[in-house]
Design a protein around this motif. Structure first.
Motif, PDB file in Angstrom:
ATOM      1  N   GLU A  41      52.526  10.702-158.032  1.00 20.94           N
ATOM      2  CA  GLU A  41      52.234   9.135-158.044  1.00 20.94           C
ATOM      3  C   GLU A  41      51.724   8.555-156.888  1.00 20.94           C
ATOM      4  OE1 GLU A  41      53.443   7.888-160.952  1.00 20.94           O
ATOM      5  OE2 GLU A  41      53.600   5.690-160.761  1.00 20.94           O
ATOM      6  N   GLY A  42      51.801   8.998-155.806  1.00 29.21           N
ATOM      7  CA  GLY A  42      51.200   8.499-154.345  1.00 29.21           C
ATOM      8  C   GLY A  42      49.772   8.846-154.623  1.00 29.21           C
ATOM      9  N   MET A  43      49.375  10.127-154.794  1.00 33.60           N
ATOM     10  CA  MET A  43      48.175  10.800-154.951  1.00 33.60           C
ATOM     11  C   MET A  43      47.241   9.791-155.820  1.00 33.60           C
ATOM     12  SD  MET A  43      48.700  14.842-154.258  1.00 33.60           S
ATOM     13  CE  MET A  43      49.507  15.091-155.835  1.00 33.60           C
ATOM     14  N   MET A  44      47.876   9.969-157.146  1.00 33.83           N
ATOM     15  CA  MET A  44      47.168   9.073-158.019  1.00 33.83           C
ATOM     16  C   MET A  44      46.909   7.752-157.715  1.00 33.83           C
ATOM     17  SD  MET A  44      49.073   9.756-161.647  1.00 33.83           S
ATOM     18  CE  MET A  44      47.936   9.034-162.895  1.00 33.83           C
ATOM     19  N   GLY A  72      42.825  12.165-153.080  1.00 36.42           N
ATOM     20  CA  GLY A  72      43.464  12.760-153.881  1.00 36.42           C
ATOM     21  C   GLY A  72      44.078  13.919-152.921  1.00 36.42           C
ATOM     22  N   ILE A  73      42.631  14.911-152.541  1.00 38.35           N
ATOM     23  CA  ILE A  73      43.043  15.948-151.873  1.00 38.35           C
ATOM     24  C   ILE A  73      43.569  15.700-150.236  1.00 38.35           C
ATOM     25  CG2 ILE A  73      41.601  18.017-150.711  1.00 38.35           C
ATOM     26  CD1 ILE A  73      39.725  17.859-153.249  1.00 38.35           C
ATOM     27  N   ALA A  74      42.874  14.694-149.808  1.00 41.36           N
ATOM     28  CA  ALA A  74      43.486  14.133-148.470  1.00 41.36           C
ATOM     29  C   ALA A  74      44.900  13.838-148.725  1.00 41.36           C
ATOM     30  CB  ALA A  74      42.759  12.860-148.004  1.00 41.36           C
ATOM     31  N   MET A  75      45.475  13.359-149.443  1.00 36.06           N
ATOM     32  CA  MET A  75      46.850  13.052-149.594  1.00 36.06           C
ATOM     33  C   MET A  75      47.431  14.292-149.693  1.00 36.06           C
ATOM     34  SD  MET A  75      47.769   9.732-149.312  1.00 36.06           S
ATOM     35  CE  MET A  75      49.253   9.634-150.192  1.00 36.06           C
ATOM     36  N   SER A  76      47.005  15.124-150.548  1.00 29.87           N
ATOM     37  CA  SER A  76      47.732  16.479-150.961  1.00 29.87           C
ATOM     38  C   SER A  76      47.736  17.227-149.450  1.00 29.87           C
ATOM     39  CB  SER A  76      47.232  17.326-152.018  1.00 29.87           C
ATOM     40  OG  SER A  76      45.862  17.805-151.833  1.00 29.87           O
ATOM     41  N   MET A  77      47.086  17.031-148.594  1.00 27.89           N
ATOM     42  CA  MET A  77      46.898  17.817-147.400  1.00 27.89           C
ATOM     43  C   MET A  77      47.994  17.525-146.624  1.00 27.89           C
ATOM     44  SD  MET A  77      44.793  20.493-147.410  1.00 27.89           S
ATOM     45  CE  MET A  77      45.251  20.552-149.144  1.00 27.89           C
ATOM     46  N   LEU A  78      48.292  16.165-146.846  1.00 27.46           N
ATOM     47  CA  LEU A  78      49.529  15.425-145.786  1.00 27.46           C
ATOM     48  C   LEU A  78      50.742  16.600-146.435  1.00 27.46           C
ATOM     49  CD1 LEU A  78      48.965  12.003-145.582  1.00 27.46           C
ATOM     50  CD2 LEU A  78      48.612  13.445-143.836  1.00 27.46           C
ATOM     51  N   PHE A  79      51.029  16.483-147.453  1.00 27.42           N
ATOM     52  CA  PHE A  79      52.200  17.019-148.248  1.00 27.42           C
ATOM     53  C   PHE A  79      52.226  18.753-147.854  1.00 27.42           C
ATOM     54  CE2 PHE A  79      53.714  19.955-151.813  1.00 27.42           C
ATOM     55  CZ  PHE A  79      54.900  19.171-151.793  1.00 27.42           C
ATOM     56  N   ALA A  80      50.867  19.215-147.943  1.00 25.90           N
ATOM     57  CA  ALA A  80      50.850  20.616-147.638  1.00 25.90           C
ATOM     58  C   ALA A  80      51.442  20.986-146.128  1.00 25.90           C
ATOM     59  CB  ALA A  80      49.400  21.062-147.788  1.00 25.90           C
ATOM     60  N   LEU A  81      50.855  19.931-145.312  1.00 24.63           N
ATOM     61  CA  LEU A  81      51.263  20.112-143.771  1.00 24.63           C
ATOM     62  C   LEU A  81      52.848  20.025-143.644  1.00 24.63           C
ATOM     63  CD1 LEU A  81      50.556  20.131-140.782  1.00 24.63           C
ATOM     64  CD2 LEU A  81      50.629  17.744-141.240  1.00 24.63           C
TER      65      LEU A  81
END
Lengths: 308, 362
Positions: A41-44, A72-81
């Motif tokens: 939801e946050g990435m969308m 979206g990718i930038a947000m997902s990288m925060l998650f991946a970190l």
């Protein structure tokens, strides 16, 4: 019901299902690698707002879409970190991403609320679009709908027939075994998370650039969460994600259809339908828990830390 | 080369240092953000954290916003300690507000001391039942509670909208989607005269302490803890899993429902569509920030209550979007989870081994 009405309903179903298809395909790949990202939801939302702003300022929808994917990718990288590198709890990290994305997107987009742009136009594919019913439903849509179908084929082929897909699945089933075979588990998971982020960003762009070409706070209205349920419903299989996305899409426009048919009922009550349907589907899945278990990526939700 | 290394023992310092560190990082990011927006960073920070608390009225408002956050957070603490991912406090809050309003409006002609308990009770029951739905879906149908509680949140919100647009709409309200004002007997008594602070804050403080006692002093709390840490161990010990899961959901739902009821019968005095500015979601942050401990969530709820006030203050004083509240809350949670990694891990500087040595080491 006449043919025109059926055609319109089916066409609207495809449109409503497209953002779900995009975000669910991304999450599917992510989950197949063993990472459950609840931050859809946050990435969308970030994709939607960044895509919209980029499209408004540059005047180009293509730039908008590109920026949305990158957001979206930038947000997902925060998650991946958090969830991959720091091995944090994936549930908590995903929730954090959603809460953060909701806040950040509302903040960034606050001065763009109420602006509108002309979104993606419908493109009729020559000859094919002249087929009765099927033509207008499938071949008179906007570019992103076609793109979502292409992406579906790519994900399907990737997971089933390519070496890369095999690696993703291996990492998701048993990161230890994959690691022992020389696969770089964390790198694979990073890529899968990034793909999920890009797809969620694209889905957000679909909402703010094609579905309703404007930005409003929380405009995803739970689609990221529905997509997560959709992946479970699809038992982690792309072809069933495709089917499920349009089923859920149909549920989300059901209230419009019923109103169109002259059904007198409150808009608010009908607007609950997609959420009720989602719960109903989850309940139905419980009829056959063994099947769900069989298809669940074995390591899903578990952080992996290489021993060396 | 930096690498993460598992600590032999979890760091107790980081357990409590992490929230402080996260807050500092959030403030630091805020300063950079204000500067980037061309505002005076220190002035903005002052408007956010200090100005709202410059008088009694400010402190009363802080307590007012703390109450619903702390009530929801106390309930969520029970769930999260049991590893039940109930994200549904928002929906349970809304249902509490909705049914408390139904009770208050039905009893608008009644007077007497019993009206208020009935109103609050309606809210508690509604919230608890709404949470119980998710509990049944989890124990009977094995549905993931994250997804079901989120869906139930959206359903609750739509029910609220239906109610204020339909059956509960004030016929004399010029068509605005809101209910009639409650009568005096359905209103919560005030704590400090001349402010909006009501006794809901006492409910919240009591709930937080009670949850603390539950986990430190009672057998039920112990069972919940064991279930949260190791479901198999709980099963071997013969703890009824279903019973415990239902209990956790019922407590969480009841408290969130009470929070909703206290909002409509406290400061708002009627049912409106914007009954919650996201208290149920923010309460999740409160629980994590407060380390799932009574004292922790009390402090954290005060801090998060302040972010709501700070956001409004910045909007008024410096013309910044109110959404800055959500941004700060999100940042705080993000930094917190990042810092939390260092409870279990430490950073170590390690020189990369020469390639020849790697084979020998293996």
């Amino acid at each position: 019901m006449d043919t025109l009405l059926i055609t319109n309903i089916l066409a609207a179903t495809i449109i409503a299902g497209t953002p779900l298809l995009l975000v669910a395909l991304g999450e599917l790949v992510c989950e197949r690698s063993g990472v459950l990202n609840l931050g859809q939801e946050g990435m969308m939302l970030m994709g939607a707002v960044m895509g919209f702003i980029a499209a408004v300022t540059s005047g180009s929808l293509a730039v908008g879409v590109l920026v949305a994917i990158l957001a979206g990718i930038a947000m997902s990288m925060l998650f991946a970190l958090m969830a991959v590198t720091l091995a944090a709890n994936q549930y908590a990290a995903g929730l954090a991403l959603t809460i953060f994305g909701t806040g950040l997107s509302a903040f960034i987009g606050s001065s763009y609320v109420g602006q509108s742009i002309s979104g993606f136009p419908k493109i009729a594919i020559p000859y094919l679009s002249d087929i009765p019913v099927l033509g207008p439903v499938l071949f008179r849509q906007d570019l992103l709908v076609y793109l979502s179908l292409v992406l579906f084929v790519l994900v399907f082929v990737f997971l089933r027939y390519t070496r890369g897909g095999l690696i993703v699945r291996a990492v998701g089933e048993s990161p230890e075994a994959a690691n022992a075979n020389g696969m770089r588990v964390l790198a694979v998971r990073y890529l899968a998370v990034a793909f999920g982020g890009g797809m969620a960003g694209l889905a957000g762009a679909y909402l703010s650039l094609a579905y309703t070409p404007m930005w409003t706070e929380n405009m995803t209205s739970g689609r990221g969460w529905i997509a997560l349920a959709l992946v479970v419903f699809a038992t982690w299989k792309p072809e069933r994600v495709l089917l499920g996305a349009y089923l859920f899409g149909a549920a989300s426009i059901l209230h419009l259809v019923l109103q169109g048919l002259g059904w007198r009922s409150s808009t608010e009550l009908l607007a609950m339908l997609p959420y009720v349907v989602t719960i109903a589907v989850l309940v139905l899945l419980s009829c056959n828990p063994a099947r769900t278990r069989l298809n669940t990526p074995l390591s899903i939700g578990q952080p992996y830390r290489p021993s060396k | 080369m930096l690498s993460l290394e598992r600590r032999a023992v979890d760091s107790r310092l980081m357990q409590w240092g992490s929230p402080v560190l996260a807050l500092l990082l959030t403030i630091l990011t805020g300063l950079v953000l204000f500067w980037a927006l061309g505002k005076d960073p220190l002035a903005a920070l002052g408007f956010f954290f200090l100005v709202p608390l410059s008088d009694t009225h400010g402190w009363a408002e802080l307590g007012l916003k703390m109450a619903p956050l702390l009530l929801c957070a106390a309930g969520l603490t029970v769930c999260y300690r049991t590893r039940i991912w109930n994200i549904g406090a928002e929906g349970q809050f809304v249902m509490g507000a909705l049914w408390a309003s139904v009770a208050a409006l039905k009893l608008s002609d009644a007077t007497g001391f019993w009206v208020l308990p009935v109103v609050l009770g309606a809210g508690i029951i509604a919230g608890a039942l709404w949470a119980w739905l998710a509990a049944v879906l989890k124990t009977r149908f094995h549905c993931n509670e994250i997804l079901t509680t989120i869906m139930l949140n959206y359903i609750a919100l739509n029910l609220l909208l239906y109610a204020v647009h339909g059956p509960l709409r004030d016929p004399m309200g010029f068509g605005f989607p809101q209910s009639e004002m409650f009568t005096a007997s359905a209103l919560l008594p005030q704590l400090i005269d001349g402010t909006r602070l009501h006794i809901g804050l006492l409910f919240a403080l009591f709930a937080a302490v009670a949850v603390g006692v539950l986990f430190t002093r009672t057998f039920i709390g112990f069972q919940l803890n064991v279930l949260g840490q190791d479901g198999r161990a709980a099963a071997f010990a013969g703890f009824g899993e279903r019973r415990l899961i239902w209990l956790a959901f019922l407590i969480a739902g009841g408290l969130a429902g009470l929070a909703g009821a206290s909002e409509v019968s406290g400061p708002i005095r009627q049912l409106i569509p914007q009954v919650s500015p996201g208290y149920g979601y923010t309460a999740i942050i409160v629980v994590f920030l407060g380390r799932m401990q009574a004292v922790g969530i009390i402090l954290a709820s005060a801090l998060l209550a302040l972010t709501f006030m700070g956001g409004e203050m910045l909007q008024i004083a410096m013309n910044m979007p109110k959404a800055i509240t959500g941004l700060f809350q999100g940042l705080l949670l993000f930094y917190l989870l990042t810092c939390d990694a260092f409870i279990h891990y430490r950073l170590r500087l390690r020189r990369p081994l020469p390639s020849a040595a790697i084979g020998q080491e293996a």
